[in-house]
Design a protein around this motif. Structure first.
Motif, mmCIF file in Angstrom:
data_model
loop_
_atom_site.group_PDB
_atom_site.id
_atom_site.type_symbol
_atom_site.label_atom_id
_atom_site.label_comp_id
_atom_site.label_asym_id
_atom_site.label_seq_id
_atom_site.Cartn_x
_atom_site.Cartn_y
_atom_site.Cartn_z
ATOM 1 N N UNK A 82 1.042 -1.507 -0.135
ATOM 2 C CA UNK A 82 0.072 -0.009 0.184
ATOM 3 C C UNK A 82 0.936 1.061 0.314
ATOM 4 N N UNK A 83 2.152 1.282 0.486
ATOM 5 C CA UNK A 83 3.038 2.275 0.881
ATOM 6 C C UNK A 83 3.948 3.061 -0.248
ATOM 7 N N UNK A 84 3.125 1.452 -0.687
ATOM 8 C CA UNK A 84 4.367 1.994 -2.603
ATOM 9 C C UNK A 84 3.280 2.239 -3.704
ATOM 10 N N UNK A 85 1.904 2.331 -3.348
ATOM 11 C CA UNK A 85 0.750 2.726 -4.042
ATOM 12 C C UNK A 85 1.323 4.143 -5.513
ATOM 13 N N UNK A 86 1.876 5.255 -4.672
ATOM 14 C CA UNK A 86 2.538 5.701 -4.970
ATOM 15 C C UNK A 86 3.479 6.204 -6.283
ATOM 16 N N UNK A 87 4.633 5.342 -6.167
ATOM 17 C CA UNK A 87 5.507 4.581 -7.146
ATOM 18 C C UNK A 87 5.324 3.794 -8.020
ATOM 19 N N UNK A 88 3.713 3.080 -7.838
ATOM 20 C CA UNK A 88 3.344 2.172 -9.172
ATOM 21 C C UNK A 88 2.728 2.757 -9.768
ATOM 22 N N UNK A 89 1.824 4.108 -9.311
ATOM 23 C CA UNK A 89 1.354 4.714 -9.971
ATOM 24 C C UNK A 89 1.707 4.902 -11.004
ATOM 25 N N UNK A 90 3.142 6.019 -10.400
ATOM 26 C CA UNK A 90 3.727 7.339 -11.727
ATOM 27 C C UNK A 90 4.455 6.002 -12.542
ATOM 28 N N UNK A 91 4.926 4.686 -12.165
ATOM 29 C CA UNK A 91 5.589 4.546 -12.905
ATOM 30 C C UNK A 91 5.863 3.868 -14.602
ATOM 31 N N UNK A 92 6.801 4.770 -14.561
ATOM 32 C CA UNK A 92 6.767 4.606 -16.195
ATOM 33 C C UNK A 92 6.815 3.355 -17.098
ATOM 34 N N UNK A 93 6.658 2.749 -16.472
ATOM 35 C CA UNK A 93 6.277 0.960 -17.433
ATOM 36 C C UNK A 93 4.445 0.908 -17.107
ATOM 37 N N UNK A 94 4.189 1.474 -16.162
ATOM 38 C CA UNK A 94 3.306 1.383 -15.790
ATOM 39 C C UNK A 94 1.730 1.437 -17.773
ATOM 40 N N UNK A 95 1.308 0.096 -17.612
ATOM 41 C CA UNK A 95 0.266 0.092 -18.357
ATOM 42 C C UNK A 95 -0.549 0.859 -18.846
ATOM 43 N N UNK A 96 -0.591 1.845 -19.377
ATOM 44 C CA UNK A 96 -1.939 2.594 -19.826
ATOM 45 C C UNK A 96 -3.157 2.979 -21.035
ATOM 46 N N UNK A 97 -2.587 2.329 -21.550
ATOM 47 C CA UNK A 97 -3.410 1.779 -23.263
ATOM 48 C C UNK A 97 -4.037 -0.156 -23.039
ATOM 49 N N UNK A 98 -5.003 -0.047 -24.137
ATOM 50 C CA UNK A 98 -5.717 -1.612 -23.976
ATOM 51 C C UNK A 98 -5.054 -2.114 -24.707
#
Length: 197
Positions: free
Chosen positions: A96-112
């Motif tokens: 839960x404390x890492x929510x901020x880092x995964x939310x703004x991670x440049x490798x996070x998929x943001x498209x279908x």
């Protein structure tokens, strides 16, 4: 050269006079401002910049810890546990404390992402296209596998070809509506929630 040495000695002297350890050793009360330095007095908390504070629920498990989400304009600048919550009282586990880092991670998929049958690569697709495709495939599967009656005449009106797995942070009301849609509307029998698995 003498001026440079005097300048360095002067700055070193200022630093030593400002050093909190020396002030405490000289008798200043450790509970006073003796632990402060000129540098620490200039520091400002990053949350001071937030112009919006919203609430959220941690997405990781069935506990449903409350979070405070701090934003400046349209940018999230910090996420922490909400101390008003009776569930987590402001604390968060490491995930839960890492929510901020995964939310703004440049490798996070943001498209279908879609990979057509037999394809060797993924394509980006619009969200509307994906939702329509999911609805069409669910309806087709339901229609092809729907059973109204068993061979002995018992009315069942169900399909055994589709399952539904709910997220752990859904509340009772959301789960109730999902259950009504999936069992009553679509005739699904395999309905489960991540919180129980």
């Amino acid at each position: 050269m003498a001026r440079v040495r005097e300048g360095l000695l002067g700055r070193a002297g200022e630093w030593l006079r400002d050093w909190s350890v020396l002030r405490q050793l000289h008798g200043e009360d450790a509970n006073s401002t003796a632990a402060e330095s000129a540098a620490s007095r200039r520091l400002r908390p990053r949350l001071e910049e937030a112009d919006t504070v919203g609430t959220s629920i941690c997405p990781y498990c069935a506990v449903g810890c409350a979070q405070l989400v701090y934003a400046k304009g349209n940018d999230i600048i910090h996420i922490e546990g909400d101390p008003r919550s009776p569930i987590n009282a402001g604390t968060l586990c490491p995930k839960g404390a890492a929510t901020f880092s995964w939310l703004l991670n440049p490798n996070r998929l943001t498209t279908v992402k879609y990979r057509a049958p037999g394809a060797d690569h993924w394509e980006d697709k619009p969200l509307d296209w994906a939702m329509e495709r999911i609805a069409q495939l669910a309806r087709r599967t339901r229609d092809e596998t729907f059973v109204e009656k068993l061979p002995d005449g018992t009315v069942v009106n169900h399909t055994m070809a589709i399952a539904q797995l709910g997220g752990a942070t859904l509340d009772n009301e959301e789960n109730y509506l999902i259950k009504k849609l999936c069992s009553g509307g679509l005739g699904m029998t395999w309905i489960e929630n991540q919180a129980r698995i």
